[in-house]
Design an enzyme around this catalytic site. Structure first.
Site, PDB file in Angstrom:
ATOM      1  N   GLY A  68     -24.401 -11.238 -27.486  1.00 38.36           N
ATOM      2  CA  GLY A  68     -24.364 -12.657 -27.800  1.00 38.36           C
ATOM      3  C   GLY A  68     -23.436 -13.385 -26.834  1.00 38.36           C
ATOM      4  N   GLN A  85     -20.804 -14.927 -27.369  1.00 37.56           N
ATOM      5  CA  GLN A  85     -19.391 -14.663 -27.643  1.00 37.56           C
ATOM      6  C   GLN A  85     -19.147 -13.171 -27.890  1.00 37.56           C
ATOM      7  OE1 GLN A  85     -16.707 -16.371 -27.348  1.00 37.56           O
ATOM      8  NE2 GLN A  85     -17.709 -18.270 -26.738  1.00 37.56           N
ATOM      9  N   SER A  86     -19.920 -12.343 -27.233  1.00 38.93           N
ATOM     10  CA  SER A  86     -19.807 -10.895 -27.432  1.00 38.93           C
ATOM     11  C   SER A  86     -18.425 -10.365 -27.047  1.00 38.93           C
ATOM     12  CB  SER A  86     -20.880 -10.207 -26.581  1.00 38.93           C
ATOM     13  OG  SER A  86     -20.589  -8.834 -26.436  1.00 38.93           O
ATOM     14  N   ASN A  87     -17.797  -9.675 -27.991  1.00 38.93           N
ATOM     15  CA  ASN A  87     -16.531  -8.992 -27.687  1.00 38.93           C
ATOM     16  C   ASN A  87     -16.776  -7.811 -26.752  1.00 38.93           C
ATOM     17  OD1 ASN A  87     -14.752 -10.482 -29.557  1.00 38.93           O
ATOM     18  ND2 ASN A  87     -16.043  -9.566 -31.131  1.00 38.93           N
ATOM     19  N   CYS A 100     -19.061  -7.577 -24.417  1.00 37.95           N
ATOM     20  CA  CYS A 100     -19.255  -8.047 -23.034  1.00 37.95           C
ATOM     21  C   CYS A 100     -17.923  -8.459 -22.417  1.00 37.95           C
ATOM     22  CB  CYS A 100     -20.255  -9.204 -23.002  1.00 37.95           C
ATOM     23  SG  CYS A 100     -21.948  -8.647 -23.351  1.00 37.95           S
TER      24      CYS A 100
END
Ligand SMILES: *Cc1c(COP(=O)(O)O)cnc(C)c1O
Length: 334
Positions: free
Chosen positions: A77, A79-81, A83
């Site tokens: 997503g 706001q992926s943690n 990534c």
């Protein structure tokens, strides 16, 4: 069992701050009047690396580097943690990072997305529809583009949840076993937020391998219980086959509660935001609306409903996520 596990532990990069503390939450425990609640502080695995993903990535990136990769490709997503942790670790290791994100990446960048850009990751954001339909093709074409310019890509699946990533929380269970011995507790339950399943998979196998008798429960934050039952067991099968382990995967209990997903992935009900504020004020821990806040809110409800009656100690795995608070700042009711 433990010796067999040690022999099979694959190579690992030293990237996370380990071990993390196990802390009693005295005021929340008293308020609930049931089991004692403990937080395993995996939000402290690093400052900007905070959270559970770095534990998996220690194994995943070791494999990528061993295979000679110079570019890591992964997805999630906006706001992926996962990534964000990958982008920063790539910078730390001198690797290129390509992120395929779902959502509209409008400026000014916020939260994890800001950190992705600071870390120099190459971000391509696509609409959620396209992402859902074409993720495998998008990852493949990104890998081809890297190869075309002479690079060596390595693709990490969503959340680094695969046969390699499972090791992160299998290994973390050795830490948990030592934490519990030090505190003199034998927890009845270990709780985590479940988003791509790798954390719960690792905890489920790791608890058995390390002699923790706790039941592992995952609170789903997106897909339903049936989906995660499947996904987690398949990751565990791949893991045990890939590393020739003798654990009986089919006999493991995979416990997923999917009653607290709310409006959907990365979307939470107002009560979740209230819980986040309450926990911050009561214990000084900051949960997030995407994962930990949802899961902890679910845990509180389930304790109240009696699901954990008779359990003396519950460990809640704080998997991080603090940067996810900022993009949703307007949802808090102060
Ligand atoms: C990714 C993530 C989870 C879920 O872990 P999975 O292994 O993907 O199920 C939980 N909490 C936070 C903060 C995360 O970033």
């Amino acid at each position: 069992m433990q010796d067999a596990l040690k022999l099979s532990l694959p190579s690992r990069l030293n990237l996370a701050v380990r071990p993390t503390p196990l802390q009693l939450l005295p005021r929340l425990s008293e308020e609930l009047g049931g089991p004692r609640l403990w937080a395993k502080r995996d939000d402290l695995t690093g400052s900007v690396l905070s959270g559970n993903k770095v534990r998996k990535l220690e194994f995943t990136l070791a494999r990528a580097v061993a295979e000679g990769a110079d570019t890591i490709i992964t997805c999630g997503g906006l706001q992926s943690n996962h990534c964000r942790a990958t982008a920063l670790l790539c910078a730390q290791l001198g690797l290129h990072c390509e992120l395929v994100l779902s959502g509209e990446a409008t400026e000014p960048f916020d939260g994890n997305l800001l950190l992705d850009h600071l870390a120099g990751a190459n971000v391509s954001a696509v609409s959620p529809d396209v992402y859902k339909r074409e993720l495998p093709e998008l990852l493949q074409s990104t890998a081809e583009a890297v190869r075309a310019r002479g690079g060596k890509p390595y693709v990490i699946p969503t959340g680094a949840s695969d046969a390699v990533g499972v090791w992160g929380y299998v290994a973390a269970c050795a830490e948990l076993r030592d934490d519990c011995a030090r505190q003199g507790i034998s927890p009845g339950a270990i709780i985590c937020a479940t988003g791509s399943g790798g954390t719960q998979a690792g905890l489920t196998a790791g608890a058995v391998l390390h002699g923790l008798s706790a039941q592992v429960w995952g609170f789903a934050v997106c897909d339903d219980s049936a989906y995660f039952q499947n996904k987690i067991r398949q990751d565990l099968r791949d893991w045990s086959q890939g590393y020739a382990l003798s654990l009986d995967i089919e006999s493991l209990d995979i416990r997923v509660i999917d009653d607290y997903i709310g409006p959907g992935y990365a979307k939470a009900d107002p009560e979740v935001f209230d819980t986040i504020a309450h926990v911050a004020r009561t214990e000084g821990l900051v949960f997030d609306p995407v994962y930990t806040g949802k899961a902890f809110h679910g845990l509180v409800e389930e304790v109240r409903r009696g699901r954990f009656d008779g359990v003396a100690d519950i460990i809640f795995l704080h998997t991080g996520g603090v940067f996810g608070v900022f993009p949703q700042r307007d949802q808090f009711r102060f």
